[in-house]
Design an enzyme around this catalytic site. Sequence first.
Site, PDB file in Angstrom:
ATOM      1  N   SER A  42       0.830  -1.251   0.449  1.00 31.89           N
ATOM      2  CA  SER A  42      -0.194  -0.204   0.013  1.00 31.89           C
ATOM      3  C   SER A  42       0.726   1.248   0.223  1.00 31.89           C
ATOM      4  O   SER A  42       0.751   1.989   0.523  1.00 31.89           O
ATOM      5  CB  SER A  42      -0.746  -0.426   1.623  1.00 31.89           C
ATOM      6  OG  SER A  42      -0.273   0.603   2.634  1.00 31.89           O
ATOM      7  N   HIS A 162      -3.715  -6.007   2.487  1.00 32.04           N
ATOM      8  CA  HIS A 162      -2.309  -7.106   3.202  1.00 32.04           C
ATOM      9  C   HIS A 162      -3.279  -8.453   3.712  1.00 32.04           C
ATOM     10  O   HIS A 162      -2.399  -9.156   4.080  1.00 32.04           O
ATOM     11  CB  HIS A 162      -1.467  -6.084   4.335  1.00 32.04           C
ATOM     12  CG  HIS A 162      -0.726  -5.526   4.098  1.00 32.04           C
ATOM     13  ND1 HIS A 162      -0.129  -4.646   5.291  1.00 32.04           N
ATOM     14  CD2 HIS A 162      -0.605  -4.409   3.353  1.00 32.04           C
ATOM     15  CE1 HIS A 162       0.101  -3.437   5.287  1.00 32.04           C
ATOM     16  NE2 HIS A 162       0.578  -3.841   3.682  1.00 32.04           N
ATOM     17  N   GLU A 171      -4.387  -2.278   9.454  1.00 31.53           N
ATOM     18  CA  GLU A 171      -3.602  -2.565  10.794  1.00 31.53           C
ATOM     19  C   GLU A 171      -4.022  -2.382  12.231  1.00 31.53           C
ATOM     20  O   GLU A 171      -4.177  -0.961  12.181  1.00 31.53           O
ATOM     21  CB  GLU A 171      -2.255  -2.594  10.639  1.00 31.53           C
ATOM     22  CG  GLU A 171      -1.200  -2.935   9.533  1.00 31.53           C
ATOM     23  CD  GLU A 171      -0.214  -1.733   9.418  1.00 31.53           C
ATOM     24  OE1 GLU A 171       0.678  -1.104  10.075  1.00 31.53           O
ATOM     25  OE2 GLU A 171       0.542  -1.349   7.374  1.00 31.53           O
ATOM     26  N   GLU A 212       1.774  -9.059   7.190  1.00 32.74           N
ATOM     27  CA  GLU A 212       2.811  -9.032   8.404  1.00 32.74           C
ATOM     28  C   GLU A 212       2.885  -9.734   9.603  1.00 32.74           C
ATOM     29  O   GLU A 212       3.017  -9.701  10.814  1.00 32.74           O
ATOM     30  CB  GLU A 212       2.449  -7.280   8.763  1.00 32.74           C
ATOM     31  CG  GLU A 212       2.493  -6.064   7.396  1.00 32.74           C
ATOM     32  CD  GLU A 212       2.340  -4.993   7.622  1.00 32.74           C
ATOM     33  OE1 GLU A 212       2.246  -4.527   8.896  1.00 32.74           O
ATOM     34  OE2 GLU A 212       3.091  -4.225   6.618  1.00 32.74           O
ATOM     35  N   ASP A 249      -3.620   1.386  11.878  1.00 32.79           N
ATOM     36  CA  ASP A 249      -2.895   1.895  10.628  1.00 32.79           C
ATOM     37  C   ASP A 249      -4.202   1.727   8.925  1.00 32.79           C
ATOM     38  O   ASP A 249      -4.511   0.745   8.629  1.00 32.79           O
ATOM     39  CB  ASP A 249      -2.498   1.675  10.232  1.00 32.79           C
ATOM     40  CG  ASP A 249      -1.604   2.275   8.521  1.00 32.79           C
ATOM     41  OD1 ASP A 249      -1.927   3.151   7.656  1.00 32.79           O
ATOM     42  OD2 ASP A 249       0.024   1.691   7.661  1.00 32.79           O
ATOM     43  N   GLU A 292      -2.764   5.900  12.673  1.00 37.56           N
ATOM     44  CA  GLU A 292      -1.844   5.977  10.973  1.00 37.56           C
ATOM     45  C   GLU A 292      -2.373   6.179   9.809  1.00 37.56           C
ATOM     46  O   GLU A 292      -3.629   5.454   9.304  1.00 37.56           O
ATOM     47  CB  GLU A 292      -0.906   4.874  10.612  1.00 37.56           C
ATOM     48  CG  GLU A 292      -0.146   4.872   9.543  1.00 37.56           C
ATOM     49  CD  GLU A 292       1.547   3.854   9.716  1.00 37.56           C
ATOM     50  OE1 GLU A 292       1.084   3.497  10.543  1.00 37.56           O
ATOM     51  OE2 GLU A 292       1.549   3.610   8.607  1.00 37.56           O
ATOM     52  N   ASP A 319       1.740   8.669   6.666  1.00 34.74           N
ATOM     53  CA  ASP A 319       3.427   7.280   6.330  1.00 34.74           C
ATOM     54  C   ASP A 319       2.724   7.694   4.685  1.00 34.74           C
ATOM     55  O   ASP A 319       3.695   8.262   4.167  1.00 34.74           O
ATOM     56  CB  ASP A 319       2.334   6.119   6.749  1.00 34.74           C
ATOM     57  CG  ASP A 319       2.949   4.899   6.209  1.00 34.74           C
ATOM     58  OD1 ASP A 319       4.264   5.376   5.070  1.00 34.74           O
ATOM     59  OD2 ASP A 319       2.636   3.854   5.787  1.00 34.74           O
ATOM     60  N   LYS A 344      10.449   4.948   7.133  1.00 34.26           N
ATOM     61  CA  LYS A 344      10.008   4.046   5.762  1.00 34.26           C
ATOM     62  C   LYS A 344      11.507   4.054   5.256  1.00 34.26           C
ATOM     63  O   LYS A 344      11.128   4.894   4.201  1.00 34.26           O
ATOM     64  CB  LYS A 344       9.480   3.725   5.663  1.00 34.26           C
ATOM     65  CG  LYS A 344       7.792   2.937   5.979  1.00 34.26           C
ATOM     66  CD  LYS A 344       6.808   2.471   4.900  1.00 34.26           C
ATOM     67  CE  LYS A 344       5.756   1.576   5.769  1.00 34.26           C
ATOM     68  NZ  LYS A 344       4.630   1.939   4.721  1.00 34.26           N
ATOM     69  N   HIS A 372       8.862  -1.791   9.225  1.00 31.93           N
ATOM     70  CA  HIS A 372       8.804  -1.913   8.143  1.00 31.93           C
ATOM     71  C   HIS A 372       8.116  -1.821   6.849  1.00 31.93           C
ATOM     72  O   HIS A 372       7.913  -0.698   7.115  1.00 31.93           O
ATOM     73  CB  HIS A 372       8.184  -3.348   9.114  1.00 31.93           C
ATOM     74  CG  HIS A 372       7.325  -3.845   9.013  1.00 31.93           C
ATOM     75  ND1 HIS A 372       6.401  -5.012   9.578  1.00 31.93           N
ATOM     76  CD2 HIS A 372       6.274  -3.116   9.271  1.00 31.93           C
ATOM     77  CE1 HIS A 372       5.371  -4.738   9.239  1.00 31.93           C
ATOM     78  NE2 HIS A 372       4.857  -3.690   9.427  1.00 31.93           N
ATOM     79  N   LYS A 395       7.479  -0.120  14.234  1.00 36.11           N
ATOM     80  CA  LYS A 395       6.404  -0.890  13.960  1.00 36.11           C
ATOM     81  C   LYS A 395       6.817  -2.162  13.594  1.00 36.11           C
ATOM     82  O   LYS A 395       7.142  -1.462  11.826  1.00 36.11           O
ATOM     83  CB  LYS A 395       4.252  -0.625  13.532  1.00 36.11           C
ATOM     84  CG  LYS A 395       4.910   0.175  12.097  1.00 36.11           C
ATOM     85  CD  LYS A 395       3.616   0.360  11.348  1.00 36.11           C
ATOM     86  CE  LYS A 395       3.277   1.104  10.496  1.00 36.11           C
ATOM     87  NZ  LYS A 395       2.084   0.389   9.848  1.00 36.11           N
TER      88      LYS A 395
HETATM   89  P1  PGA Z   1       2.963  -1.460   3.132  1.00 36.18           P
HETATM   90  O1  PGA Z   1       2.255  -1.211   4.246  1.00 36.18           O
HETATM   91  O2  PGA Z   1       4.663  -1.687   3.692  1.00 36.18           O
HETATM   92  O3  PGA Z   1       2.700  -2.027   2.379  1.00 36.18           O
HETATM   93  O4  PGA Z   1       2.983   0.222   2.130  1.00 36.18           O
HETATM   94  C1  PGA Z   1       2.639  -0.952   5.972  1.00 36.18           C
HETATM   95  C2  PGA Z   1       1.555   0.809   6.340  1.00 36.18           C
HETATM   96  O5  PGA Z   1       1.705   0.880   5.736  1.00 36.18           O
HETATM   97  O6  PGA Z   1       2.382   1.156   7.183  1.00 36.18           O
HETATM   98 ZN    ZN Z   2       0.998   2.661   6.989  1.00 35.91          ZN
END
Ligand code: PGA
Ligand code: ZN
Length: 423
Positions: A42, A162, A171, A212, A249, A292, A319, A344, A372, A395
């Site tokens: 995503s 996911h 999440e 995840e 999230d 998030e 994010d 990230k 991650h 996270k």
């Molecule tokens: P992604 O998901 O690694 O698929 O982007 C993690 C997140 O959205 O925090």
């Molecule tokens: Zn996110």
Amino acid sequence: MPKIDNLKAIQVLDSRGLPTISTEVMLDDGTRANAMVPSGASTGQKEALELRDGGNAFHGKGVKKAIRNVNETMKSALIGKNPLDQDHIDQILIDLDDTNDKSNLGANAILSVSIASAKASSKSENLDLHNYFNILMGNKMGNSIDQVIPIPMLNILNGGEHADNNVDIQEFMVIPKGASSFSQAMQWSSEIYWNLKDILKKKGLSTAVGDEGGFAPNLSSNREALELISLAVEKTSLNMGSDIFISLDCAASEFFKDGIYHLKGEDKKLSNSEFVEYLKVLVRDFPIISIEDGMDENDFDGWKILTEEIGNECQLVGDDLFVTNPEILKKGIKKEIANSVLIKYNQIGTITETLETISIALNNNYKNIISHRSGETEDSSISDLAVGTGVGQIKTGAPCRSERVAKYNRLYWIDEKNSFPYG
Ligand code: PGA
Ligand code: ZN
């Protein structure tokens, strides 16, 4: 001073079974270090570009071009350079690429070299990686930084992109904030995870897991996910709101279309202010202390409403909104939207720029969470990044699946060998 003697990238697989890059950096003092890069599902629209081959092989997800860029272009530019000068190494990579989104060489290729070079430097200097990151972070901030064992956010129930279930929020994470140590936090989380599995099984719900490592059952609503987690916490003899808190999230960009937040799982079509109200009710009824991507990454009006309505009581994390990009974060801070940033490093492509984003957040009272990606490897350097930067939060998925657990296991060792505070 050591010098870079050689670079070699090869293709390996990530946790989804798709190609990714593993790069080894060799120094002239004999040091070798390897880094592997993760991949999102995503993704934010403004993330640095992950270079993929297209075509038929690996469903178009091959990384041959990116690997060639490491083994040819980057290698010739970096041989003979001092790896201890991380800023300089990363600047060489940025200049070589010469695009805003790293689309020339690929952010995946560039990041693999940036991390492997940092790892080689720390080894050559006989420093644990978190200590090395701590020095880099201190240099960035202009003062020394206290290292901290981060509080984990464990994603124990997966939805959205996911998982193949009908849950819209991506999440549902537990935050063992009331634990007195990292090991207690992990024990509580593992026990909650197993109790959740038990509860799902007894209700005839699926215990298959998502990307995840969290369970991914079909449910009637997002609220039901929160109720099931509450039951699991209770079954663990822990208290919601003192021992355990909740983090969401929403990854809202994934269900935002034509100005509407469409919760397919519960057949609701909401405007931004209605979706803020929806989230407010959840925050009222459950101890949710972090949300998030509660709004779409381009819905700045929605972000403004969300921040004004619950920004005082809730950590609001950007994010897809900030994509670990220093310039985009600065704009968001100016607009006074969100109050935290997800970090990230593959969203931006180098360690130096990642540390820059973290420092901008720190200087503006925004919180940082090291994260991650949904496609991961056994590389655990984000654990060292979390400790070394002292940001206090990470996270990295459920306490399940080795690519997630590798990060927690690394934190166990850092915790064992040092007397850093928890959280
Ligand atoms: P992604 O998901 O690694 O698929 O982007 C993690 C997140 O959205 O925090
Ligand atoms: Zn996110």
